[in-house]
Design an enzyme around this catalytic site. Structure first.
Site: not given
Ligand code: PSU
Ligand code: MN
Length: 321
Positions: A33, A149, A168
């Protein structure tokens, strides 16, 4: 520099020549990614890590395919220059999850893809294995905020195995596992009985399935898709013991980061990047070294799984013959 090929079935997709050739022959490919590059780590460590991760995938016998949207094109197999540009743009890059794709493509913009959108584009290209750091999940308080997410919903519907170090604990890991269970997503612990929590090997949350070899992972993938079940799976690979961080240190940083986010009213797509950056700043270089090491560890496992999955599913006569 490779020439991008436009596949006939999806006019929005550009696959690098190297990745397209590997896919045509059924050779192992690992998707990577780009939000982890733009938003997950500071420059220049993000670019160094992204390139080292690609090298680790190659060393493991697979072809890396870093994914982003470039000038409105769904791009599979970024060039080194494209990785460098995204890394330099950093948190100013557009963070593209599933719901952002149509507008970023229609307006021909460039953006970094999250786990959700990388899975989706990987699946369009025919890539079944994806390695990253951590997935998104249900945030703490998600039962009130609905902040879950889109990565989890993507895992429910898109057939890609995501190799990660768990998630995390800025998130509610218990709610995250409940959500995955409801949506039928297998979560396999790689050489562990517990969900890893990114910086730490343990979270206290038991998993139902443990696998000990890349072949066992590939067999689960083949079974899931071979019997026609939709969706992806999570391959949870704990950080190596020497980079495991003290739980108290991480917990403290996470509590501070969450309090800062609440005080500043951070919400929506800004939430995860804000928390990631705050935790990284509060724990200094130590968390960065751990972050780099776990991503490398996942790249190595991703390559090994892709090699086994390709061997299990390779057609007897090569498609391009
Ligand atoms: N968690 C991490 N490192 C990251 C991400 C999440 O420890 O870089 C990034 C990934 O790209 C993941 C995104 O898909 O954050 C999730 O964002 P959201 O919670 O807004 O969906
Ligand atoms: Mn979100």
């Amino acid at each position: 520099m490779t020439t991008a090929l436009t596949t006939p079935h999806n006019p929005y997709l550009d696959i690098s020549a190297e990745v397209a050739q590997a896919l045509a022959y059924g050779s192992p490919v690992v998707a990577l990614e780009s939000t982890i590059i733009s938003h997950g780590m500071p420059y220049p460590d993000n670019v160094h890590t992204a390139l080292k991760v690609e090298d680790a995938v190659r060393a493991g016998g697979a072809i890396p395919a870093t994914i982003a949207i470039v000038g409105g094109r769904l791009t599979v197999g970024l060039s080194t220059d494209q990785i460098e540009t995204l890394g330099k743009t950093g948190r100013d890059a557009i963070k593209v999850s599933r719901r952002d794709m149509a507008m970023v493509v229609a307006t021909q913009q460039t953006g970094a893809t999250t786990v959700a959108s990388t899975m989706l584009i990987a699946a369009m290209a025919g890539i079944r294995v994806f390695a990253t750091g951590g997935i998104g999940g249900a945030h703490r308080g998600a039962q009130h905020s609905f902040d879950v997410s889109a990565d989890l919903q993507e895992l429910a519907q898109t057939p890609v195995a995501v190799v990660c170090a768990g998630a995390k604990s800025i998130l509610d890991l218990g709610l995250t596992l409940e959500y995955l269970e409801t949506h039928g997503v297998p979560v396999l612990g790689y050489q562990t009985d517990e969900l890893p929590a990114f910086y730490t090997r343990n979270s206290g949350y038991a998993l139902n399935y443990r696998v000990d070899t890349p072949l066992a992972v590939a067999q689960a993938m083949a079974a899931q898709w071979g019997m026609g079940l939709a969706g992806g799976m999570v391959i949870a690979n704990p950080i190596e013991a020497e980079f495991d961080m003290p739980k108290a240190l991480i917990d403290q940083a996470i509590e501070t980061a969450l309090a800062d986010a609440a005080a500043q009213g951070v919400s929506g797509k800004a939430s995860t990047p804000f928390l990631l950056a705050r935790v990284a700043a509060l724990t200094g270089g130590r968390s960065l070294a751990s972050n780099v090491s776990l991503v490398m560890n996942n790249a190595r496992l991703g390559a090994a799984v892709a090699v086994q999955y390709a061997a299990l599913t390779k057609p007897v006569i090569p498609k391009a013959y």
